[in-house]
Write an enzyme that holds these catalytic residues in place. Structure first.
Site, mmCIF file in Angstrom:
data_model
loop_
_atom_site.group_PDB
_atom_site.id
_atom_site.type_symbol
_atom_site.label_atom_id
_atom_site.label_comp_id
_atom_site.label_asym_id
_atom_site.label_seq_id
_atom_site.Cartn_x
_atom_site.Cartn_y
_atom_site.Cartn_z
ATOM 1 N N ASN A 148 -8.966 24.800 -0.085
ATOM 2 C CA ASN A 148 -8.834 23.515 -0.773
ATOM 3 C C ASN A 148 -7.867 23.658 -1.934
ATOM 4 O O ASN A 148 -7.681 24.740 -2.483
ATOM 5 C CB ASN A 148 -10.184 23.008 -1.293
ATOM 6 N N ASP A 207 -10.504 10.773 -20.628
ATOM 7 C CA ASP A 207 -9.990 10.870 -19.264
ATOM 8 C C ASP A 207 -9.215 9.603 -18.901
ATOM 9 O O ASP A 207 -8.713 8.913 -19.792
ATOM 10 C CB ASP A 207 -11.140 11.174 -18.272
HETATM 11 C C1 LIG Z 1 -12.937 13.950 -13.093
HETATM 12 C C2 LIG Z 1 -11.855 13.469 -12.202
HETATM 13 C C3 LIG Z 1 -10.564 13.313 -12.530
HETATM 14 C C4 LIG Z 1 -10.034 13.625 -13.881
HETATM 15 O O1 LIG Z 1 -10.653 14.450 -14.592
HETATM 16 O O2 LIG Z 1 -8.980 13.038 -14.224
HETATM 17 C C5 LIG Z 1 -12.221 13.075 -10.813
HETATM 18 C C6 LIG Z 1 -13.076 11.839 -10.853
HETATM 19 O O3 LIG Z 1 -13.647 11.713 -9.581
HETATM 20 P P1 LIG Z 1 -14.513 10.427 -9.262
HETATM 21 O O4 LIG Z 1 -14.881 10.567 -7.805
HETATM 22 O O5 LIG Z 1 -13.636 9.218 -9.534
HETATM 23 O O6 LIG Z 1 -15.714 10.450 -10.157
HETATM 24 MN MN MN Z 2 -9.356 18.651 -0.785
#
Ligand SMILES: C/C(=C\C(=O)O)CCOP(=O)(O)O
Ligand code: MN
Length: 414
Positions: free
Chosen positions: A128, A237
């Site tokens: 991954n 975020d």
């Molecule tokens: C934590 C994530 C992205 C970031 O840190 O920018 C992924 C968020 O995944 P969701 O499935 O939208 O909760």
């Molecule tokens: Mn993946």
């Protein structure tokens, strides 16, 4: 990354900054407010550093070498069939995160965070690659925000069930096509095949001492994601708000390989690059899903929706009711999507006023609005229920087939 920077300079899309800038607040703040060009700092804590590498559709077009107007359709036609080949082993020195200009972005963030790191992992032969925000704990430890249910999380669960640590490697400053592919929800193990297909060439992968394979990058770290948990956050975020503290996996680093005179890549949270990398990869995925329902023309994840929570899908309906099926297809293709609007070909999906016109004149809320409760949304949505449950809304803002004359705007070309 360096070849891409050269092409961006040739396109006049880079602002080079020679004055010294701090990795604490200064560089992130400049990237946040100056997002019309790539920023190339020649002295960020004494290191070279780029930010805003992909800040709009034009820079994405340069990065992926795809004409801007063909981005969604070209990427939607990809079959994740690019080729990679083993290109030998990298040479590492002991990991020392304080040797990198890792940034602290906002005042109440828990600390410095790697924000452009692509985390490569593998377990039982399944590989991954995905971007995770990584909080710096000390020179050899990070805390990763590993969202439940996603690929990295699943591999970590498998490793823990086998009583093992998950081997990982982190690249910083890989080619933007690698970063873009790592931000895309592709079938398991297909991220680098997607990147190679986009680049149109067989991609070399280099082996780390723990067996993890990575593409070329300015900086490579390797180590293990463990079962140990530690407080992670708060951290600003994608929504620009502080994401709360959670207990998240600790990553222990063993080695670090930096190019001579390496160029660090930083992404300021909620900035233009963050929104492009969180949203644009989902546009071809929604396009593919909607194409199974009706004639889809284009998809746009809007900046107003943080580039992640809102989509506009442009279609040419074949039958009434297609709009609702496109809404459901969009939510299935992007499970963090919160609101989606479906519009006709005469609406400019990149103009919020035009989309609002469609909502204002083609929507009867009692029949054209679909509310879905009790569904998994994004953990990043400040109004999430628990750590991700939410309520979603789809708006079918298309004209009723057979009555278009009542909805089309007059003009002088009739
Ligand atoms: C934590 C994530 C992205 C970031 O840190 O920018 C992924 C968020 O995944 P969701 O499935 O939208 O909760
Ligand atoms: Mn993946």
């Amino acid at each position: 990354m360096r070849e891409f920077i050269k092409r961006m300079i040739a396109n006049g899309l880079v602002e080079e900054i020679s004055e010294p800038v701090s990795s604490v607040y200064e560089a992130p703040k400049q990237a946040y407010y100056n997002s019309k060009k790539m920023l190339y700092f020649h002295n960020c804590d004494g290191h070279k550093c780029v930010m805003n590498t992909i800040f709009d559709r034009r820079s994405l077009s340069v990065a992926l070498n795809i004409p801007e107007e063909k981005l969604v359709k070209t990427l939607a036609a990809c079959t994740y069939s690019g080729k990679t080949h083993d290109a030998g082993k990298l040479t590492f020195v002991p990991a020392k995160l304080s040797a990198l200009p890792i940034m602290k972005h906002f005042p109440k963030d828990a600390g410095r965070y790697l924000t452009s790191g692509v985390v490569f992992s593998a377990f039982n032969g399944v590989e991954n690659a995905s971007i995770h925000r990584l909080e710096v704990l000390d020179d050899t430890h990070l805390i990763g925000r590993i969202v439940e249910g996603r690929h990295t999380y699943k591999l970590l669960q498998q490793a823990k069930a086998a009583g093992k640590k998950l081997p990982i490697a982190i690249t910083i400053g890989a080619h933007p096509a690698v970063t873009f592919a790592a931000c895309t929800r592709v079938p398991e193990g297909k991220e680098m095949a997607y990147a190679a297909e986009i680049l149109g060439k067989d991609m070399p992968l280099y082996e780390c001492p723990n067996g993890i394979r990575v593409p070329d990058a300015e900086i490579v770290l390797y180590g293990y994601m463990t079962a140990e948990l530690h407080e992670e956050g708060p951290f600003v975020d994608i929504s620009g708000t502080y994401d709360p503290i959670r207990m998240q996996p600790v990553i222990e680093l063993e080695g670090m390989a930096c190019k001579p005179d390496f160029i660090y890549h930083g992404i300021v949270p909620a900035g233009a690059e963050h929104k492009m990398l969180m949203g644009a990869p989902y546009e071809p995925r929604i396009y593919q899903a909607a194409a199974n329902v009706t004639n889809v023309r284009d998809v746009y994840l809007t900046p107003g929706g943080a580039g992640y929570f809102h989509a506009v899908v442009q279609v040419k309906k074949m039958t009434n009711g297609d709009g609702k099926n496109v809404i459901m297809a969009a939510f299935a293709a992007h499970t963090s999507l919160k609101h989606v609007v479906v519009v006709d070909e005469d609406i400019n999906i990149y103009d919020p006023n035009d989309v609002e016109f469609a909502i204002a004149t083609r929507v009867r809320a009692d029949q054209d609005v679909m509310i879905i409760a009790g569904v998994r949304g994004s953990s990043l949505d400040p109004c999430r229920i628990g750590d991700g449950m939410n309520v979603k809304m789809g708006i079918d803002a298309t004209m009723e087939l057979g009555h278009e004359d009542e909805f089309i705007r007059a003009d002088w070309n009739e």
